[in-house]
Motif scaffolding. Sequence first.
Motif, mmCIF file in Angstrom:
data_model
loop_
_atom_site.group_PDB
_atom_site.id
_atom_site.type_symbol
_atom_site.label_atom_id
_atom_site.label_comp_id
_atom_site.label_asym_id
_atom_site.label_seq_id
_atom_site.Cartn_x
_atom_site.Cartn_y
_atom_site.Cartn_z
ATOM 1 N N ILE A 1 -4.822 11.103 6.170
ATOM 2 C CA ILE A 1 -4.629 10.371 4.908
ATOM 3 C C ILE A 1 -5.444 11.032 3.809
ATOM 4 O O ILE A 1 -6.654 11.205 3.928
ATOM 5 C CB ILE A 1 -5.044 8.892 5.070
ATOM 6 C CG1 ILE A 1 -4.126 8.204 6.087
ATOM 7 C CG2 ILE A 1 -4.973 8.167 3.730
ATOM 8 C CD1 ILE A 1 -4.489 6.762 6.350
ATOM 9 N N GLN A 2 -4.773 11.412 2.725
ATOM 10 C CA GLN A 2 -5.428 12.020 1.577
ATOM 11 C C GLN A 2 -5.704 11.004 0.474
ATOM 12 O O GLN A 2 -6.722 11.074 -0.202
ATOM 13 C CB GLN A 2 -4.555 13.153 1.026
ATOM 14 C CG GLN A 2 -4.197 14.220 2.040
ATOM 15 C CD GLN A 2 -5.409 14.946 2.563
ATOM 16 O OE1 GLN A 2 -6.255 15.411 1.799
ATOM 17 N NE2 GLN A 2 -5.514 15.046 3.888
ATOM 18 N N HIS A 3 -4.783 10.069 0.269
ATOM 19 C CA HIS A 3 -4.948 9.042 -0.765
ATOM 20 C C HIS A 3 -4.369 7.732 -0.239
ATOM 21 O O HIS A 3 -3.402 7.725 0.537
ATOM 22 C CB HIS A 3 -4.245 9.423 -2.069
ATOM 23 C CG HIS A 3 -4.704 10.729 -2.647
ATOM 24 N ND1 HIS A 3 -5.862 10.846 -3.392
ATOM 25 C CD2 HIS A 3 -4.160 11.966 -2.586
ATOM 26 C CE1 HIS A 3 -6.012 12.115 -3.768
ATOM 27 N NE2 HIS A 3 -4.990 12.813 -3.288
ATOM 28 N N LEU A 4 -4.940 6.639 -0.687
ATOM 29 C CA LEU A 4 -4.448 5.311 -0.333
ATOM 30 C C LEU A 4 -4.507 4.441 -1.580
ATOM 31 O O LEU A 4 -5.588 4.157 -2.096
ATOM 32 C CB LEU A 4 -5.296 4.710 0.789
ATOM 33 C CG LEU A 4 -4.790 3.414 1.414
ATOM 34 C CD1 LEU A 4 -3.438 3.628 2.086
ATOM 35 C CD2 LEU A 4 -5.799 2.882 2.429
ATOM 36 N N PHE A 5 -3.353 4.066 -2.107
ATOM 37 C CA PHE A 5 -3.268 3.290 -3.343
ATOM 38 C C PHE A 5 -2.761 1.886 -3.030
ATOM 39 O O PHE A 5 -1.871 1.704 -2.188
ATOM 40 C CB PHE A 5 -2.328 3.957 -4.348
ATOM 41 C CG PHE A 5 -2.717 5.363 -4.710
ATOM 42 C CD1 PHE A 5 -3.817 5.607 -5.508
ATOM 43 C CD2 PHE A 5 -1.978 6.445 -4.237
ATOM 44 C CE1 PHE A 5 -4.179 6.908 -5.844
ATOM 45 C CE2 PHE A 5 -2.322 7.736 -4.571
ATOM 46 C CZ PHE A 5 -3.425 7.973 -5.375
ATOM 47 N N SER A 6 -3.290 0.889 -3.721
ATOM 48 C CA SER A 6 -2.865 -0.501 -3.569
ATOM 49 C C SER A 6 -2.091 -0.931 -4.800
ATOM 50 O O SER A 6 -2.600 -0.829 -5.919
ATOM 51 C CB SER A 6 -4.079 -1.418 -3.366
ATOM 52 O OG SER A 6 -4.724 -1.139 -2.146
ATOM 53 N N ARG B 1 0.836 -1.207 0.000
ATOM 54 C CA ARG B 1 0.000 0.000 0.000
ATOM 55 C C ARG B 1 0.868 1.253 0.000
ATOM 56 O O ARG B 1 1.912 1.296 0.656
ATOM 57 C CB ARG B 1 -0.928 0.026 1.214
ATOM 58 C CG ARG B 1 -1.862 -1.167 1.325
ATOM 59 C CD ARG B 1 -2.707 -1.042 2.578
ATOM 60 N NE ARG B 1 -3.599 -2.169 2.779
ATOM 61 C CZ ARG B 1 -3.280 -3.252 3.474
ATOM 62 N NH1 ARG B 1 -2.078 -3.335 4.050
ATOM 63 N NH2 ARG B 1 -4.134 -4.242 3.616
ATOM 64 N N LEU B 2 0.394 2.264 -0.702
ATOM 65 C CA LEU B 2 1.039 3.572 -0.725
ATOM 66 C C LEU B 2 0.113 4.560 -0.025
ATOM 67 O O LEU B 2 -1.023 4.776 -0.458
ATOM 68 C CB LEU B 2 1.315 4.020 -2.165
ATOM 69 C CG LEU B 2 1.924 5.411 -2.329
ATOM 70 C CD1 LEU B 2 3.336 5.450 -1.742
ATOM 71 C CD2 LEU B 2 1.955 5.816 -3.797
ATOM 72 N N VAL C 1 2.534 4.003 -11.487
ATOM 73 C CA VAL C 1 2.532 5.456 -11.336
ATOM 74 C C VAL C 1 1.130 5.898 -10.953
ATOM 75 O O VAL C 1 0.137 5.450 -11.535
ATOM 76 C CB VAL C 1 2.975 6.157 -12.636
ATOM 77 C CG1 VAL C 1 3.159 7.656 -12.390
ATOM 78 C CG2 VAL C 1 4.260 5.542 -13.177
ATOM 79 N N TRP C 2 1.073 6.800 -9.957
ATOM 80 C CA TRP C 2 -0.210 7.293 -9.459
ATOM 81 C C TRP C 2 -0.252 8.811 -9.568
ATOM 82 O O TRP C 2 0.775 9.480 -9.456
ATOM 83 C CB TRP C 2 -0.423 6.886 -8.001
ATOM 84 C CG TRP C 2 -0.234 5.427 -7.748
ATOM 85 C CD1 TRP C 2 0.899 4.809 -7.301
ATOM 86 C CD2 TRP C 2 -1.187 4.382 -7.946
ATOM 87 N NE1 TRP C 2 0.706 3.459 -7.193
ATOM 88 C CE2 TRP C 2 -0.568 3.167 -7.578
ATOM 89 C CE3 TRP C 2 -2.519 4.356 -8.385
ATOM 90 C CZ2 TRP C 2 -1.223 1.937 -7.651
ATOM 91 C CZ3 TRP C 2 -3.176 3.144 -8.437
ATOM 92 C CH2 TRP C 2 -2.533 1.949 -8.075
ATOM 93 N N SER C 3 -1.455 9.331 -9.773
ATOM 94 C CA SER C 3 -1.669 10.776 -9.874
ATOM 95 C C SER C 3 -2.439 11.261 -8.668
ATOM 96 O O SER C 3 -3.435 10.646 -8.260
ATOM 97 C CB SER C 3 -2.436 11.114 -11.160
ATOM 98 O OG SER C 3 -2.822 12.471 -11.173
ATOM 99 N N LEU C 4 -1.993 12.385 -8.086
ATOM 100 C CA LEU C 4 -2.710 12.964 -6.948
ATOM 101 C C LEU C 4 -3.861 13.843 -7.391
ATOM 102 O O LEU C 4 -4.867 13.957 -6.697
ATOM 103 C CB LEU C 4 -1.743 13.770 -6.077
ATOM 104 C CG LEU C 4 -1.079 12.990 -4.928
ATOM 105 C CD1 LEU C 4 -0.144 11.920 -5.480
ATOM 106 C CD2 LEU C 4 -0.318 13.922 -4.020
#
Length: 488
Positions: free
Chosen positions: A41-46, A30-31, A75-78
């Motif tokens: 926590i603003q975002h939680l990526f798996s 998890r990121l 790669v993830w976008s905020l």
Amino acid sequence: MNFSELFRQSGQLCIFSPDGKFLASAVDYRLVIRDVETLQIQHLFSCLDEIQSIQWSGDSQFILCGMFKRGMVQVWSLEVPDWHCKIDEGSAGLCSVVWGPDSRHILTTADFHLRVTVWSLVTKSVSYIRYPKQCSKGLDFSRGGKYMALAERRDCKDHISIFSCQSWSLIRHFESETDDLAGLEWSPDARVLCVWDSCLTYKVLLYSLDGRCLSRFSAYDLALGVKTLSWSPSSQFLAVGSYDEKIRLLNHITWKTVATLSHPEIIDGKNIVVYKESETRTPSAPDDLSRSTTAALFTPQSKYEVAACPVQVPVTKPAPNKANPKIGIGSLAFSHDNKYMFSRNDNMPCVLWIWDVRRLGLCAVLIQANPIKSVSWDPSRPRLALSTANNKLFMWSSNGSLSVEIPVEGTFMIHHLLWHPEGDSILLIGKEQMCVCFLAPTEVNVSAVHNTSTINNTEEKSYNSNKNDKNSITVEYLKSSHDSNNNE
């Protein structure tokens, strides 16, 4: 100072965003993206596998996660959380990944350094660079992101290629005069490229952008040579740390030595302040006490005392029959304003040397009770922080030194520390946990410190919901990534 509660992390993968607004940390696959002020926590990526590397893009809009075991990058976008990107090196494997200066290109290096691949997030184009050399620092971008220098190995000889980061076209290619190139680094003004040889040969070369060798430097022969280098932020000095326990400062005009700084076993000087950490002895903890109680009541307290010169410096003898001997200048860095420089001699692991660059002399010495693990300058002020793998944070400035114990429950040992880009806080990183130290308390972060239970509840709730929805998220993500790869 205010300290947050402890938060989970894995692999010591924690980093502030370049704009200082967010804090990213990895917890297994998890990121977690937090707001720096509130730590909410603003975002939680798996991700698809355990995260082994995280890096922010230069504009703080994207963040990548490297999974080297799978040869994959996600790669993830905020700004657009639904946007996904997956880069798969396939059978070539993956050993490193880095952002391009424009934050729209990603460079991956295949296993065994077979090639460097440049991936475009805008056009989805892919280009390859062959013959990259495997060394400690074989790729470096100039400040401002205009050029990239890459070390290469062709026909059993070292070469250097300089690329334009706008078009990724080759600008200059030339052969290096090194026997076994160990690393390269641009000067902060991007006018000079410093190249150094392996530790078996003392050789430092300085090249211009067009490939001309401006100067060659060698302090001695037939002994272990260069161990570390550091440019001053103004590009006026190049500090070369060697295995002979000395630092040599080269000036940017003649590239000659202007000062040789030694690390003696006995410190004796009028203008040198020696701070020595002293620990108070505590009785042994009973066996029936809990771990948290033992850490709170029976942990030695420490403080700095000013020692009168001369002072004997503790020295450890390196093992002569082992590779990579712990001797010589292992770490070296200038303060942001060029006024100071710190150094650490590896066979004096408990001692930090602080030099006054203006008078080219020693101004302070910190003698710790335990070996120093991490040291870092404040990016905005002439002060530094250091840790010694215990529950204490140490700081130094020209006004003095201090020792602060982290007021958290349980055992928390600081193995690494990282400054906020504006110098307002410090990220303290342990083996499996992290903590934020707010140096300039505000109403926002003070409330965050006192409401950490809410943060933990939110984090646990998010973890559980993502764990239950992992399959649906993965299916949607793989579909998006599959379409992207087909377009490429």
